[in-house]
Motif scaffolding. Sequence first.
Motif, PDB file in Angstrom:
ATOM      1  N   PHE A  11       0.833  -1.211   0.000  1.00 55.14           N
ATOM      2  CA  PHE A  11       0.000   0.000   0.000  1.00 55.14           C
ATOM      3  C   PHE A  11       0.864   1.257   0.000  1.00 55.14           C
ATOM      4  CE2 PHE A  11      -1.894   3.353   2.668  1.00 55.14           C
ATOM      5  CZ  PHE A  11      -2.990   3.685   1.888  1.00 55.14           C
ATOM      6  N   LEU A  12       1.901   1.283   0.822  1.00 57.25           N
ATOM      7  CA  LEU A  12       2.751   2.470   0.927  1.00 57.25           C
ATOM      8  C   LEU A  12       3.555   2.705  -0.348  1.00 57.25           C
ATOM      9  CD1 LEU A  12       4.074   2.093   4.592  1.00 57.25           C
ATOM     10  CD2 LEU A  12       2.315   3.654   3.760  1.00 57.25           C
ATOM     11  N   ARG A  13       3.980   1.653  -1.010  1.00 55.37           N
ATOM     12  CA  ARG A  13       4.832   1.802  -2.189  1.00 55.37           C
ATOM     13  C   ARG A  13       4.046   2.019  -3.481  1.00 55.37           C
ATOM     14  NH1 ARG A  13       7.417  -2.647   0.128  1.00 55.37           N
ATOM     15  NH2 ARG A  13       6.426  -3.983  -1.430  1.00 55.37           N
ATOM     16  N   ARG A  14       2.852   1.454  -3.578  1.00 50.38           N
ATOM     17  CA  ARG A  14       2.188   1.371  -4.877  1.00 50.38           C
ATOM     18  C   ARG A  14       0.926   2.220  -5.019  1.00 50.38           C
ATOM     19  NH1 ARG A  14       2.646  -5.190  -6.003  1.00 50.38           N
ATOM     20  NH2 ARG A  14       4.923  -5.315  -5.744  1.00 50.38           N
ATOM     21  N   THR A  15       0.491   2.889  -3.957  1.00 46.29           N
ATOM     22  CA  THR A  15      -0.713   3.695  -4.060  1.00 46.29           C
ATOM     23  C   THR A  15      -0.379   5.173  -3.860  1.00 46.29           C
ATOM     24  OG1 THR A  15      -1.282   3.576  -1.706  1.00 46.29           O
ATOM     25  CG2 THR A  15      -2.050   1.769  -3.119  1.00 46.29           C
ATOM     26  N   ARG A  16      -1.270   6.023  -4.340  1.00 51.89           N
ATOM     27  CA  ARG A  16      -1.036   7.464  -4.236  1.00 51.89           C
ATOM     28  C   ARG A  16      -1.028   7.908  -2.778  1.00 51.89           C
ATOM     29  NH1 ARG A  16      -4.667  11.958  -4.678  1.00 51.89           N
ATOM     30  NH2 ARG A  16      -6.386  10.522  -5.069  1.00 51.89           N
TER      31      ARG A  16
END
Length: 288
Positions: free
Chosen positions: A158-163
């Motif tokens: 979530f932290l790496r791949r979402t805005r």
Amino acid sequence: MDLFLQLLANGLINGSHYALLGLGFGLIFSTTRIVHFAYGPIFTFAAYTAWLISGSMGLPLIVGIAGAVLVAALLGTGSYLTLYRALERNGAPPLIPLIASLGLTIVLENLVGVLFGTGVRTLDVDSSVHFLGPVFFTSIHVWQVVSFVVIAVALGAFLRRTRYGRAILAMTDDPEMARVIGIDTLKVSIIVFALGSAISAVPAVMVLLKDGASTHMGFAAVFMGFVAVIVGGVGSLRGAIAGGYLVGLVESLGLWQIPTEWQGSISFVVLFLMIMLRPQGLFSMARK
């Protein structure tokens, strides 16, 4: 050697629990710079919610866990919007939110007693014992480790791949710069309070299954989450994980030479030594 292997396994299991607490507490602390001690009674509320749904009402455990996660997320979001946000708008110094969080902790702890009573609440589940050579562990221990792995991997993705995940990382690194480049820090703060509090519900349910829920169980949770963050390094979620495992292993392996009654003091010693010898933690983030 058999005793050492058993203590090592216990340390990894406890470390998974502490690392999960550190993830939730650290996500809030590193992003908003708020020492959210009310994380403890929210943890307690989650455990009692799971007991109410799955124990008192007789619904499946997965429904109880979902309810606990939802209640924790709502309480975390509500605590930010009704308390901390007002202090931020008024430019309160850092000590004021800390004192406010202690007051909120007292209020929520007493509210748990009013709503659920002060007795210990337990939830009966089938928990088989497994053996791996000389080491034994239960199904609940397996769930503790698996839940940590699943949540840590999901949170990392979530932290790496979402805005919003990248916005959280940016705000963790430099809140002022995050505001300058147009990140909605209010929305990010709401998200991290919801996520961090929701994460606390999972270890809360594990404690409910192992030992039962009590009105003051949140103190140990917030303390161990705080220790994991400080030992690992403020601002580093990987550090919070490492700190949780380090404390769990040291606490467990310490029993090899230290009497059992001193086990609870080991985490205090680890925290004291880290503050004295390496106050920035194991994986502190360098800030310009």
